[in-house]
Write a protein that holds these residues in place. Structure first.
Motif: not given
Length: 416
Positions: A118, A187, A405-406, A412
């Motif tokens: 991530d 994020a 996507e984190p 991120v």
């Protein structure tokens, strides 16, 4: 351990009892009534005050001994006398630890690296060291009210970051070369808090989106998308995929590199001019690599090469690959080839299935994908009666990427 005070208590002489008053027997009066035993029961001896003190001290010492023993047992810490400073401090969770990492600066030319998928552990590194991202600048998505999906992010990166990268490189960017325009996006949790900053930059990604480490500044490098001789590229349906072992199914095997500037030192050569030069050059290189032209023909292979676009030429790209490949019977694309050219080779007659490699971002490209659109490799032109197939100019309209996507709660691009 007996203290001095306790020793003194044990050594104190018994206080002399005053003599009884004359004419009164010890059993007379109220004292006598209190000292009489209960009817039918034993007589109780009164406890001396000094003995009560000794018993209390011994009891307290025993309690302290038990506490001290618990304090040492199992390396635990027991709070004594209200002292809680010695209690162990809980270790922070991984998310809490990452949330405390300050975000790297947005300075153009700063190089970033990360290890987590991530990218929450993004840090600044020296650009001379391997890294995954070179920052070119930032843009604010002020008019973007809703969080984009994957397709929306790619469109935004292509629209917003390409001009930033072109400006950063003074226009010398090859969109079909080694590097792609990429971005670090906020994020979802940061987006909800109003963060609309998009970090634009450059990264090296394969056709499937796998990230390759970059060493050095992009502006100082040759952007040619070439591979060393002996490299095989996977078969992805009828087109080309990522580098793979030549022992398994693949689309092409690289046999050499040609520098077009040796023939065209000045103006951009048309595709026809490139083909006229590359056909004999790559045929010679392929024959030397395989052992002879007869070996190539016997193994049902043909010579295939790359062309440069004018946009790539203006960016300074000059080198292309010569390859060996095989075509499907209907000339609709590449046929799967199994085995290296210098060994046993098997050529399939049916299209290969689509590639399914899904590497993780932030790690070596052989196992890592960034969520970018795969590059669509052009189908080789059908060969003439006596000529090998020449490729069409490369096309890479979606040479952009946005990171995945984190992890929930972890941005991120680090904690910001």
């Amino acid at each position: 351990m007996m203290t001095i005070a306790m020793a003194n208590l044990f050594a104190a002489p018994e206080r002399q009892r005053p003599p009884a008053a004359p004419g009164r027997s010890p059993g007379d009066g109220p004292q006598a009534l209190r000292s009489l035993p209960a009817p039918g029961g034993p007589r109780r001896t009164p406890v001396h005050p000094a003995r009560r003190i000794v018993v209390g001290v011994l009891t307290g010492a025993l309690i302290m001994l038990c506490v001290a023993t618990l304090d040492r047992f199992g390396n635990t810490t027991v709070p004594v006398l209200g002292s809680f400073a010695a209690l162990p401090v809980p270790e922070p969770t991984e998310a809490e630890r990452l949330a405390e990492i300050p975000p790297p600066p947005t300075t153009p030319g700063t190089c970033l690296n990360w290890n987590r998928p991530d990218a929450a552990d993004t840090t600044v590194v020296d650009c001379a060291q391997p890294h995954l991202f070179e920052q070119a600048g930032t843009v604010q998505l002020a008019t973007q009210t809703t969080l984009p999906d994957a397709g929306g992010w790619r469109a935004l990166v292509n629209e917003q970051c390409t001009p930033v990268v072109l400006s950063y490189l003074d226009g010398r960017y090859d969109p079909t070369g080694r590097f792609r325009v990429g971005a670090l996006k906020p994020a979802p949790s940061k987006w909800a808090d109003g963060d609309r900053e998009l970090r634009c930059g450059l990264q090296s990604a394969s056709r499937s989106g796998a990230l390759y480490p970059i060493t050095g500044k992009v502006a100082a490098q040759d952007q040619s998308a070439v591979h060393e001789p002996g490299t095989c590229l996977a078969i992805d349906g009828r087109t080309i995929g990522d580098p793979v072992s030549c022992a398994g199914p693949h689309a092409v095997e690289t046999v050499g590199i040609v520098d077009l500037s040796t023939k065209f030192p000045d103006a951009f050569p048309t595709v026809a001019d490139q083909d006229a030069f590359l056909q004999p050059a790559c045929t010679r290189i392929a024959g030397e690599y395989a052992g002879s032209p007869e070996v190539i023909s016997k193994k049902k292979l043909t010579v295939y090469w790359d062309n440069l676009t004018e946009e790539s030429w203006k960016a300074g790209t000059r080198r292309v690959n010569c390859n060996l490949a095989a075509l499907l019977p209907d000339r609709s694309g590449f046929a799967p080839v199994t085995g290296p050219v210098k060994g046993d080779v098997t050529v399939g007659e049916e299209p290969a299935p689509p590639a399914t490699n899904t590497p993780q971002p932030g790690v070596p490209a052989s196992t890592a994908p960034a969520p970018v659109e795969p590059t669509v490799e052009p189908t080789p032109a059908p060969p003439g009666p006596s000529s090998p197939p020449a490729s069409q100019p490369s096309s890479n309209p979606l040479a952009t990427s946005a990171l995945p996507e984190p992890v929930p709660g972890v941005p991120v691009r680090g904690a910001s």
